[in-house]
Design a protein around this motif. Structure first.
Motif, PDB file in Angstrom:
ATOM      1  N   SER A 120       5.529   8.407   5.021  1.00  0.00           N
ATOM      2  CA  SER A 120       6.950   8.711   5.257  1.00  0.00           C
ATOM      3  C   SER A 120       7.951   7.858   4.487  1.00  0.00           C
ATOM      4  O   SER A 120       9.155   7.958   4.733  1.00  0.00           O
ATOM      5  CB  SER A 120       7.252   8.597   6.764  1.00  0.00           C
ATOM      6  N   HIS A 121       7.504   7.030   3.536  1.00  0.00           N
ATOM      7  CA  HIS A 121       8.462   6.112   2.906  1.00  0.00           C
ATOM      8  C   HIS A 121       9.463   6.821   1.995  1.00  0.00           C
ATOM      9  O   HIS A 121      10.418   6.208   1.530  1.00  0.00           O
ATOM     10  CB  HIS A 121       7.741   4.997   2.132  1.00  0.00           C
ATOM     11  N   HIS A 122       9.268   8.133   1.723  1.00  0.00           N
ATOM     12  CA  HIS A 122      10.259   8.893   0.951  1.00  0.00           C
ATOM     13  C   HIS A 122      11.118   9.790   1.840  1.00  0.00           C
ATOM     14  O   HIS A 122      11.907  10.589   1.337  1.00  0.00           O
ATOM     15  CB  HIS A 122       9.576   9.743  -0.131  1.00  0.00           C
ATOM     16  N   GLU A 123      10.959   9.663   3.150  1.00  0.00           N
ATOM     17  CA  GLU A 123      11.863  10.384   4.052  1.00  0.00           C
ATOM     18  C   GLU A 123      13.250   9.742   3.972  1.00  0.00           C
ATOM     19  O   GLU A 123      13.381   8.553   3.672  1.00  0.00           O
ATOM     20  CB  GLU A 123      11.350  10.325   5.503  1.00  0.00           C
ATOM     21  N   ASP A 153       3.307  14.577  -3.600  1.00  0.00           N
ATOM     22  CA  ASP A 153       2.095  14.626  -2.761  1.00  0.00           C
ATOM     23  C   ASP A 153       1.391  13.274  -2.649  1.00  0.00           C
ATOM     24  O   ASP A 153       0.432  13.138  -1.887  1.00  0.00           O
ATOM     25  CB  ASP A 153       1.114  15.676  -3.310  1.00  0.00           C
ATOM     26  N   HIS A 154       1.872  12.281  -3.425  1.00  0.00           N
ATOM     27  CA  HIS A 154       1.206  10.972  -3.294  1.00  0.00           C
ATOM     28  C   HIS A 154       1.363  10.429  -1.872  1.00  0.00           C
ATOM     29  O   HIS A 154       0.548   9.638  -1.408  1.00  0.00           O
ATOM     30  CB  HIS A 154       1.757   9.963  -4.319  1.00  0.00           C
ATOM     31  N   THR A 155       2.394  10.910  -1.156  1.00  0.00           N
ATOM     32  CA  THR A 155       2.583  10.459   0.227  1.00  0.00           C
ATOM     33  C   THR A 155       1.477  11.018   1.135  1.00  0.00           C
ATOM     34  O   THR A 155       0.872  10.284   1.912  1.00  0.00           O
ATOM     35  CB  THR A 155       3.949  10.946   0.744  1.00  0.00           C
ATOM     36  N   ALA A 175      13.137  -1.115   0.574  1.00  0.00           N
ATOM     37  CA  ALA A 175      12.498  -2.016  -0.405  1.00  0.00           C
ATOM     38  C   ALA A 175      12.068  -1.246  -1.640  1.00  0.00           C
ATOM     39  O   ALA A 175      12.267  -1.691  -2.790  1.00  0.00           O
ATOM     40  CB  ALA A 175      11.301  -2.705   0.242  1.00  0.00           C
ATOM     41  N   ASP A 176      11.496  -0.068  -1.428  1.00  0.00           N
ATOM     42  CA  ASP A 176      11.014   0.786  -2.527  1.00  0.00           C
ATOM     43  C   ASP A 176      12.184   1.231  -3.410  1.00  0.00           C
ATOM     44  O   ASP A 176      12.143   1.135  -4.646  1.00  0.00           O
ATOM     45  CB  ASP A 176      10.313   2.003  -1.899  1.00  0.00           C
ATOM     46  N   THR A 177      13.258   1.693  -2.765  1.00  0.00           N
ATOM     47  CA  THR A 177      14.436   2.155  -3.508  1.00  0.00           C
ATOM     48  C   THR A 177      15.079   1.014  -4.282  1.00  0.00           C
ATOM     49  O   THR A 177      15.479   1.165  -5.448  1.00  0.00           O
ATOM     50  CB  THR A 177      15.472   2.761  -2.532  1.00  0.00           C
ATOM     51  N   LEU A 182       0.796  -1.235   0.000  1.00  0.00           N
ATOM     52  CA  LEU A 182       0.000   0.000   0.000  1.00  0.00           C
ATOM     53  C   LEU A 182       0.826   1.282   0.000  1.00  0.00           C
ATOM     54  O   LEU A 182       0.265   2.379  -0.031  1.00  0.00           O
ATOM     55  CB  LEU A 182      -0.919   0.020   1.227  1.00  0.00           C
ATOM     56  N   HIS A 183       2.153   1.191   0.012  1.00  0.00           N
ATOM     57  CA  HIS A 183       2.954   2.396   0.267  1.00  0.00           C
ATOM     58  C   HIS A 183       2.687   3.485  -0.768  1.00  0.00           C
ATOM     59  O   HIS A 183       2.725   4.664  -0.476  1.00  0.00           O
ATOM     60  CB  HIS A 183       4.446   2.054   0.293  1.00  0.00           C
ATOM     61  N   ASN A 184       2.382   3.097  -1.993  1.00  0.00           N
ATOM     62  CA  ASN A 184       2.158   4.088  -3.053  1.00  0.00           C
ATOM     63  C   ASN A 184       0.690   4.313  -3.371  1.00  0.00           C
ATOM     64  O   ASN A 184       0.355   4.751  -4.475  1.00  0.00           O
ATOM     65  CB  ASN A 184       2.860   3.628  -4.340  1.00  0.00           C
ATOM     66  N   ILE A 185      -0.175   4.016  -2.424  1.00  0.00           N
ATOM     67  CA  ILE A 185      -1.614   4.105  -2.711  1.00  0.00           C
ATOM     68  C   ILE A 185      -2.009   5.522  -3.160  1.00  0.00           C
ATOM     69  O   ILE A 185      -2.928   5.699  -3.960  1.00  0.00           O
ATOM     70  CB  ILE A 185      -2.441   3.665  -1.480  1.00  0.00           C
ATOM     71  N   GLY A 186      -1.271   6.525  -2.693  1.00  0.00           N
ATOM     72  CA  GLY A 186      -1.584   7.906  -3.090  1.00  0.00           C
ATOM     73  C   GLY A 186      -1.333   8.171  -4.567  1.00  0.00           C
ATOM     74  O   GLY A 186      -1.781   9.197  -5.110  1.00  0.00           O
ATOM     75  N   MET A 187      -0.612   7.266  -5.251  1.00  0.00           N
ATOM     76  CA  MET A 187      -0.347   7.437  -6.680  1.00  0.00           C
ATOM     77  C   MET A 187      -1.628   7.454  -7.503  1.00  0.00           C
ATOM     78  O   MET A 187      -1.630   7.942  -8.637  1.00  0.00           O
ATOM     79  CB  MET A 187       0.559   6.298  -7.191  1.00  0.00           C
ATOM     80  N   VAL A 188      -2.716   6.923  -6.936  1.00  0.00           N
ATOM     81  CA  VAL A 188      -3.979   6.912  -7.697  1.00  0.00           C
ATOM     82  C   VAL A 188      -4.468   8.333  -7.964  1.00  0.00           C
ATOM     83  O   VAL A 188      -5.287   8.550  -8.852  1.00  0.00           O
ATOM     84  CB  VAL A 188      -5.073   6.102  -6.963  1.00  0.00           C
TER      85      VAL A 188
HETATM   86 FE   FE2 Z   1       6.314   6.325  -3.224  1.00  0.00          FE
END
Ligand code: FE2
Length: 432
Positions: free
Chosen positions: A298-301, A273-275, A327-329, A244-250
């Protein structure tokens, strides 16, 4: 033992017996200890040389022993199967009864693994009229009779023993129900896993180069959590957080995903702003895991405060956030982007390692290297079917996504770990 106990003492008054029985029945002990203790007190009180305590089981109807004393031989569990007429008699008889060879058929069958001739008296144990068990007493000292007074004394004690057994059964039933609830929760978690995996796939449909990203991040985050020694629930939480970390991408315009060059400041802000948007979405959902909203936001902090949206430092975010960030990187490095080609596994591992501890958490990067090394070892030395250790390797789930070639050697990873350790040590943190 009961023999020496009762022969050395005069008959006890009812109040004395109850005073002794109380602690026996209310002590924090298992049923067998409690049953034996209660039996011992009753035998001493009425000067019986032998006796046994039975628990009533409804389906199939039977009396099964839970304590026995004073018999030369006794089955580990003595059983009297009961016919409906026996259950009816035990449920309705007013109190303890003398039993003889002729009378015992009223209460007990002869088809069990023990003979009723060993007993001289039977006292049904009931709570609120419900049959709980039975107390069966053997010969009294010097062949003494079971007089009405003795039967009354047993009848006075029986309700206390019945209540203790009933409470124990309730407790057992409660424990079984708790176990059932835990299984239900586990199945609900499984449902969440499946549902979120399906959801993760829909998050990444905006661009072909994003497809599978969230599923892989969930996979890698769960693998690192396992490597870090987290429990099953936390591993599930990390898998869900990755999904779900990128759910804001929708909420992001899909054309931004295809732009080959650098994003304009406004475009970058929309992407970043997807965060915040994602955090807003998941904050309204009651997940079985508490860290999902924080991970989404916070996964892009980054450890040095250079990330977004809140410019938090490493010690200001939780371990789940740090895990998903790595994991994302990692997955992003292994994927093509409109503005760059994907890296090889060795290049990605080296760059990731180089980013710790300044940008990414060193302990978490180390956990990823540990998983990569396990994959690399399996790749270099495929398990042999006749080797027991090989069998363990064969059944281990690979950390890497099957589409990623494992073209890295364990030695290369060892060098990266040494280098990472050196940088971490300089930063006063030592990896085990
Ligand atoms: Fe992301």
């Amino acid at each position: 033992m009961a023999d020496s106990f009762f022969t050395s003492r005069p008959p006890l008054l009812a109040s004395q017996v109850l005073a002794e029985l109380g602690p026996v029945l209310t002590g924090e002990r298992d049923l067998s200890h409690t049953a034996n203790g209660a039996l011992e007190v009753v035998m001493a009180a009425i000067r019986a040389g032998s006796g046994a305590l039975f628990r009533f089981q409804e389906k199939p109807a039977m009396l099964a022993s839970i304590a026995a004393q004073g018999f030369v031989v006794f089955p580990q569990t003595a059983v009297f199967p009961l016919l409906p007429k026996h259950v009816h008699a035990l449920t309705n008889v007013p109190g303890p009864q003398r039993i003889s060879r002729e009378r015992c058929d009223t209460f007990l069958s002869s088809t069990g693994n023990i003979s009723s001739v060993w007993f001289r008296c039977i006292a049904p144990l009931r709570v609120h009229g419900k049959l709980i068990g039975a107390l069966l007493m053997g010969e009294r000292e010097e062949g003494a009779e079971y007089t009405p007074e003795v039967l009354k004394q047993i009848g006075d004690l029986a309700p206390f023993i019945a209540l203790a057994m009933y409470n124990h059964q309730l407790m057992m039933s409660l424990e079984e129900r708790t176990a059932d609830n835990l299984k239900l929760i586990a199945s609900v978690h499984s449902f969440w896993d499946d549902a979120l995996a399906a959801f993760a796939a829909t998050i990444d449909v905006k661009h072909i180069q994003m497809q599978g990203h969230s599923l892989r991040v969930g996979r890698y985050a769960a693998g690192m959590a396992e490597s870090l020694g987290m429990g099953a629930s936390e591993i599930s939480e990390m898998r869900a957080a990755g999904y779900l970390h990128n759910i804001g991408m929708v909420t992001v315009d899909k054309h931004l995903f295809m732009k080959p060059g650098a994003l304009e400041p406004g475009e970058f802000q929309e992407m970043a702003d997807h965060t915040v948007q994602g955090h807003r979405i998941v904050s309204t959902v009651q997940f079985p895991w508490p860290k999902i909203p924080e991970v989404v936001r916070s996964h892009h902090e980054r450890a040095d405060g250079s990330g977004y949206p809140d410019h938090l430092h490493n010690d200001e975010v939780s371990m789940p956030v740090k895990i998903v960030a790595v994991a994302d990187t990692f997955d992003a490095m292994l994927s093509d982007r409109p503005y760059r080609k994907k890296l090889s596994l060795g290049e990605a591992a080296a760059q990731l390692s180089w980013l710790a501890p300044a940008k990414l958490d060193g302990e978490v990067v180390h956990s990823l290297l540990v998983q990569l090394r396990r994959d690399a070892v399996s790749h270099v030395s495929p398990p042999r079917p006749w080797s027991s250790s090989g069998h363990e390797s064969k059944t281990r789930k690979m950390f890497l996504d099957p589409a990623v070639p494992c073209n890295i050697s364990p030695t290369d990873i060892d060098h990266m770990v040494s280098e990472l350790n050196r940088r971490m040590t300089r930063g006063r943190v030592t990896l085990a």
